[in-house]
Design an enzyme around this catalytic site. Structure first.
Site, mmCIF file in Angstrom:
data_model
loop_
_atom_site.group_PDB
_atom_site.id
_atom_site.type_symbol
_atom_site.label_atom_id
_atom_site.label_comp_id
_atom_site.label_asym_id
_atom_site.label_seq_id
_atom_site.Cartn_x
_atom_site.Cartn_y
_atom_site.Cartn_z
ATOM 1 N N LEU A 110 -33.753 -23.187 -30.053
ATOM 2 C CA LEU A 110 -34.843 -24.094 -29.675
ATOM 3 C C LEU A 110 -35.019 -24.131 -28.166
ATOM 4 C CD1 LEU A 110 -34.003 -27.066 -32.047
ATOM 5 C CD2 LEU A 110 -35.903 -25.475 -32.271
ATOM 6 N N GLY A 111 -33.925 -23.924 -27.455
ATOM 7 C CA GLY A 111 -34.024 -23.968 -25.997
ATOM 8 C C GLY A 111 -32.655 -23.768 -25.389
ATOM 9 N N GLY A 112 -32.666 -23.576 -24.105
ATOM 10 C CA GLY A 112 -31.395 -23.410 -23.396
ATOM 11 C C GLY A 112 -31.357 -24.333 -22.207
ATOM 12 N N GLY A 152 -25.978 -25.918 -22.185
ATOM 13 C CA GLY A 152 -25.751 -25.028 -23.306
ATOM 14 C C GLY A 152 -27.027 -24.844 -24.106
ATOM 15 N N LYS A 165 -26.427 -28.507 -30.346
ATOM 16 C CA LYS A 165 -26.259 -28.046 -28.972
ATOM 17 C C LYS A 165 -24.870 -27.455 -28.816
ATOM 18 C CE LYS A 165 -27.493 -29.051 -24.474
ATOM 19 N NZ LYS A 165 -28.741 -29.538 -23.989
ATOM 20 N N ASP A 222 -30.303 -35.590 -14.890
ATOM 21 C CA ASP A 222 -31.122 -34.388 -15.050
ATOM 22 C C ASP A 222 -32.444 -34.725 -15.733
ATOM 23 O OD1 ASP A 222 -31.767 -31.755 -14.798
ATOM 24 O OD2 ASP A 222 -30.511 -31.035 -16.430
#
Ligand SMILES: *[C@@H]1O[C@H](CO)[C@@H](O)[C@H](O)[C@H]1NC(C)=O
Ligand SMILES: *[C@@H]1O[C@H](CO)[C@@H](O)[C@H](O)[C@H]1NC(C)=O
Ligand SMILES: *[C@@H]1O[C@H](CO)[C@@H](O)[C@H](O)[C@H]1NC(C)=O
Ligand SMILES: *[C@@H]1O[C@H](CO)[C@@H](O)[C@H](O)[C@H]1NC(C)=O
Ligand SMILES: *[C@@H]1O[C@H](CO)[C@@H](O)[C@H](O)[C@H]1NC(C)=O
Ligand SMILES: *[C@@H]1O[C@H](CO)[C@@H](O)[C@H](O)[C@H]1NC(C)=O
Ligand SMILES: *[C@@H]1O[C@H](CO)[C@@H](O)[C@H](O)[C@H]1NC(C)=O
Ligand SMILES: *[C@@H]1O[C@H](CO)[C@@H](O)[C@H](O)[C@H]1NC(C)=O
Ligand SMILES: *[C@@H]1O[C@H](CO)[C@@H](O)[C@H](O)[C@H]1NC(C)=O
Ligand SMILES: *[C@@H]1O[C@H](CO)[C@@H](O)[C@H](O)[C@H]1NC(C)=O
Ligand SMILES: *[C@@H]1O[C@H](CO)[C@@H](O)[C@H](O)[C@H]1NC(C)=O
Ligand SMILES: *[C@@H]1O[C@H](CO)[C@@H](O)[C@H](O)[C@H]1NC(C)=O
Length: 818
Positions: free
Chosen positions: A498-500, A504, A520, A616
């Site tokens: 799905l994403g990075g 991770g 994740k 973040d």
């Protein structure tokens, strides 16, 4: 009686004189022929910033003359005089003025270190320690020009005001050199130098092999150190004239205690002293990866980025010096435990040498290619040549190494590693007879063991399951501990990514009860099992409608995974920032997402038991559920990964446009850092594009700067609006959002509102005044032509030729646009 009394009197006068004398010596900033330095005496600069005297590094019994910060409670050496000639008794040694020079005399009165000037023999020379950390030698106490200064002889620390220089007349370099190890300040193998042919720094190994470069100085930043763009502490300058070229720097805020060092790890580091936590805060280091440092593990050492310590010896080798190895000084490398037989069948048991197979390796430097047609020929070439240490054979042919193997690296699964064959004495291999015995023993033994183990495992699993169920009931977090196998199955072996994110990669998965989840897989978790579970249960206990819910976790050895609710609408980024084909988020939805996000953050900061700073905030970390209700993701992870700033910065690579200035300046991080990032993100809600992107007319314009000036000057805020909205928006709401954003990105964190206040303002409960112009934006205005935000490609490349071509392309694309 009388005699005794006067004797006493004399004694006390003497004592008084003596203590007065030591008092005078102590605290003064000057060394002269009458006032030498010995034993525990020190000199302190007039403002009390630095101190000079004898010290012994670490557990070493050697003494050196060194300089350290007076105001830093952890003794931190910034300069050393007699780097490679220590003394063992500081009380019978003396730092004094002899024939106009500053000289260190050892126990027997022999000069072992001196300023070595011929030009002076004046008895009235004095050495004065200045507040900036410069020790200067003056011919007379009144002369203004020093005849010698320690700033011209840096050791491993670059202090503000010092130069890293190249002298064009003498063709000599003034450079930083690492210590040999923490206990030995003698010059080590790594040095930070100025490239005499280009305005850039380079780091070299043993003064020959260059393994890192900063890229060229463009007047603002070094091209390969783009994070300098957000630098609020160091004022760098480059000087190039007919005599010399050099870099120097000053501090914008002279109160900051900050230093650059060429570390024993072969990395250049920037650290800032944090007084509240009494520690040095590392916020920048290069090269980023330890294994990128040339020959860090020495000859026949293997570097592994994912192990601690990084270095180990190749099979059949042992550290040359256990003592150095224990001090993390691996430069000596490894030596063979058993010599090579080398075709000498009359010795030993007559066995020929054999090859040890090592897979997944980064191969050493400087192979020699041999023109042979097969792996067998390659092997026999190496076997038949006494000086050959290793060979490798692949599609590109046969390579052999007959020198020390340097830069051997153990790569992790997934990297394109190669196989190397290392020549060892046959005795290093388990003999085949033993092997047979082992195998038979193992077979018999394992049958028994497996039976016992199986029953044990079954009992344990049953117990754990029971415990899990009960804890799930008891704890409000109700976290499920998943097995790795289960998650592998659920995610079809991690096939649908799905994403990075920074911590991770995330994969989609489906549980047996057909619940969709997001898994994740965490990288670089340094924490132990217990601490990990504690942190995870803290995160699990935090629940709010605007926070992504943690359902469970998996922790098996170094496999650490987190299991979250799946968010069908993905991240805000995909909807807000590049939606050429999909529907544009309308203003109402944007406003609701901004408000929801603020509520989630306010909860994190203020309402849950321990304040959690997200660290973040960016559109990628705001997820949207089926109803476009925002959910903040990835909270609590910064803590999980640890507070190592360089690591946090690394994980945020590419998104530094959201980073509050205090991340760079090294002050303690509070929840207000999140407020800053949130403010930066609000500008993107308004413009519908990344702050770092250039506007469509091709002009480089930093959107927050423009938006802030329009807002503050009372201009038409609707003109700032994403043009895809066709002006359809509440003026009132746009104004409010603009103002809040400006308040959020104030440089002084006390001026930034809390997230709770942001929520109230966006709800319209609290009024908001006109904000002052944020100072950080003024910096952006000054540097406007050069605003380039970071892309993944701007991370430090290892190959300098590759590096320079990259920097060129950055520069050219920039100039063609401006
Ligand atoms: C000094 O030695 C002690 C015990 O031997 C050890 O715990 C400590 O870490 C050492 N300090 C340094 C700086 O090596
Ligand atoms: C002092 O240095 C000299 C010259 O290096 C050396 O010969 C002498 O042994 C040293 N004295 C002591 C006590 O170490
Ligand atoms: C100092 O004097 C010595 C001999 O007296 C000479 O060899 C040396 O070159 C001189 N050094 C300088 C820097 O003038
Ligand atoms: C330096 O001191 C010595 C003895 O202390 C003395 O003999 C000499 O004359 C002095 N030289 C100068 C230039 O003052
Ligand atoms: C140094 O300066 C002080 C006052 O600034 C003066 O009294 C003294 O005579 C000077 N000494 C020399 C050697 O010039
Ligand atoms: C460093 O270079 C010098 C000479 O250039 C050489 O003698 C020395 O062996 C080198 N050191 C290492 C560790 O290779
Ligand atoms: C930065 O350094 C340069 C050169 O040393 C100096 O001219 C300039 O005023 C400094 N800028 C600030 C903001 O301190
Ligand atoms: C270069 O050195 C010469 C001789 O020492 C000096 O006269 C000149 O001023 C220097 N130039 C600069 C720019 O410092
Ligand atoms: C190095 O460390 C190991 C374990 O910490 C210790 O057993 C060994 O004695 C040390 N060796 C030296 C030379 O200090
Ligand atoms: C072979 O080994 C023997 C016994 O160790 C030794 O005497 C002889 O010199 C060696 N020959 C060679 C060529 O290394
Ligand atoms: C190689 O190993 C054998 C034992 O297998 C031993 O006898 C011999 O001495 C070793 N060779 C060298 C050069 O150490
Ligand atoms: C062994 O290899 C080295 C380096 O490749 C070469 O110079 C040498 O001639 C070789 N020796 C033999 C006997 O082939």
């Amino acid at each position: 009686m009388n005699i005794k009394n006067s004797y006493c009197f004399l004694i006390s006068v003497l004592f008084l004189c003596f203590s007065l004398n030591t008092y005078l010596t102590y605290g003064a900033d000057t060394i002269s022929a009458n006032r030498p330095l010995s034993g525990s005496q020190t000199v302190v600069s007039s403002g009390g910033n630095v101190e000079l005297g004898f010290f012994n590094p670490g557990n070493s019994s050697n003494f050196y003359i060194g300089m350290w910060y007076k105001k830093v409670s952890l003794q931190t050496i910034v300069w050393v005089a007699n780097q490679d000639r220590p003394i063992s008794d500081k009380f019978s040694s003396e730092l004094t003025i002899l024939q106009g020079n500053l000289v260190l005399l050892n126990e027997s009165g022999t000069p072992i270190w001196s300023t070595n000037l011929n030009s002076t023999t004046s008895n009235s020379s004095v050495a004065v320690l200045l507040d900036d950390g410069n020790l200067v030698l003056r011919e007379t106490p009144n002369s203004s020009e020093p005849i010698w200064q320690s700033f011209d002889y840096p050791t491993n620390t670059w202090l503000p005001g010092m130069k890293i220089a190249y002298n064009k007349r003498t063709k000599t370099k003034q450079l930083l050199t690492s210590w040999k190890n923490q206990e030995n300040p003698a010059p080590g193998l790594f040095s930070l130098e100025l490239d005499p042919f280009g305005s850039q720094y380079i780091i070299k190994w043993n003064k020959t092999e260059q393994y890192w470069t900063s890229g060229r100085w463009n007047g603002q930043i070094f091209s390969l150190v783009p994070e300098m763009r957000l630098n609020y502490i160091y004022n760098f300058s480059y000087v190039d004239n007919e005599n010399e070229s050099y870099f120097t720097y000053s501090l914008y805020n002279p109160q900051t205690i900050s230093r650059f060092i060429m570390d024993v790890s072969g990395q250049v580091k920037q650290l800032t002293w944090l007084d509240p936590s009494k520690s040095w805060n590392l916020f920048w280091s290069q090269p980023r990866q330890q294994c990128e440092v040339y020959a860090f593990c020495g000859a026949f050492g293997t570097c592994n980025q994912n192990s601690m310590p990084f270095c180990s010896c190749v099979k059949g080798f042992k550290p040359r010096s256990d003592h150095d190895w224990n001090l993390s000084d691996y430069s000596g490398g490894c030596v063979r435990e058993t010599g090579l037989q080398c075709g000498n069948t009359s010795a030993g048991n007559g066995k020929r040498d054999r090859f040890w197979v090592q897979n997944q390796m980064g191969l050493p430097q400087y192979p020699q290619s041999v023109a042979v047609g097969s792996a067998a020929e390659c092997e026999s070439t190496c076997l038949n040549n006494c000086s050959c240490n290793a060979y490798a054979y692949d599609s590109s042919g046969c390579s052999i190494w007959d020198l020390d193997l340097l830069n051997l690296q153990q790569l992790s699964q997934g990297d394109s590693g190669k196989t190397i064959y290392i020549k060892l004495n046959a005795s290093e291999f388990p003999s085949s007879k033993n092997k047979m015995r082992i195998i038979i023993g193992a077979v018999v033994g394992s049958v028994v063991v497996v039976l016992v183990a199986l029953s044990l495992v079954w009992v344990v699993i049953q117990r754990q399951r029971r415990r899990l169920v009960s804890s799930a009931k008891a704890g409000e977090g109700s976290l499920v501990a998943f097995g790795y196998k289960d998650l592998q199955t659920a995610t079809k072996n991690f096939s649908e990514k799905l994403g990075g994110g920074g911590f991770g990669s995330v994969f989609k998965g489906t549980l047996p009860d057909s619940t969709v989840i997001a898994v994740k897989r965490l990288e670089s978790i340094s924490q132990g099992e217990k601490q990990f579970r504690t942190e995870v249960s803290t995160i699990g206990a935090v629940q709010h409608v605007n926070l992504v819910r943690l359902r469970g976790f998996c922790s098996e050895g170094d496999k650490k995974l987190l299991v979250y609710d799946y968010m069908p609408n993905g991240s805000l980024e995909s909807h807000l920032l590049h939606d050429e084909d999909s529907k544009v988020l309308d203003w109402k939805t944007r406003y609701q997402i901004a408000l929801g996000t603020a509520r989630g953050l306010a909860y994190l900061h203020e309402k849950c038991r321990d304040c959690i700073i997200h660290c973040d905030i960016k559109p990628e970390n705001i997820l949207l559920d089926a109803e476009f209700c925002p959910k903040v993701a990835d909270f609590g992870l910064a803590k999980l990964v640890g507070r190592d700033f360089s690591r946090v910065l690394t994980t945020m690579r590419g998104t530094r446009g959201y980073l509050a200035p205090e991340w760079i300046s090294g002050v303690a991080i509070t929840a207000k850092a999140d407020v800053y990032s949130y403010g930066m993100m609000l500008f993107e809600f308004i413009s519908g594009r990344r702050n770092s992107e250039q506007s469509e007319d091709g002009k480089v314009k930093f959107f927050p700067t423009w938006a802030a000036s329009v807002t503050i000057e009372g201009g038409d805020v609707l003109s700032l609006l994403d043009h895809r909205l066709d002006g359809i928006a509440e003026l009132e709401e746009v104004t409010r959002m603009c103002r809040v954003a400006c308040w959020c990105i104030q440089e002084d964190e006390n001026r930034r509102p809390s997230m709770g206040q942001v929520v109230q303002i966006l709800e319209g409960v609290l009024d908001v005044n006109l904000p002052p112009i944020p100072r950080s934006l003024q910096l952006f205005i000054e540097n406007q032509e050069h605003i380039v935000f970071f892309t993944e490609s701007s991370s430090a490349p290892t190959d300098p030729s590759n590096a320079s071509s990259q920097s060129k392309s950055t520069i050219s694309s920039r100039s063609s646009k401006s």
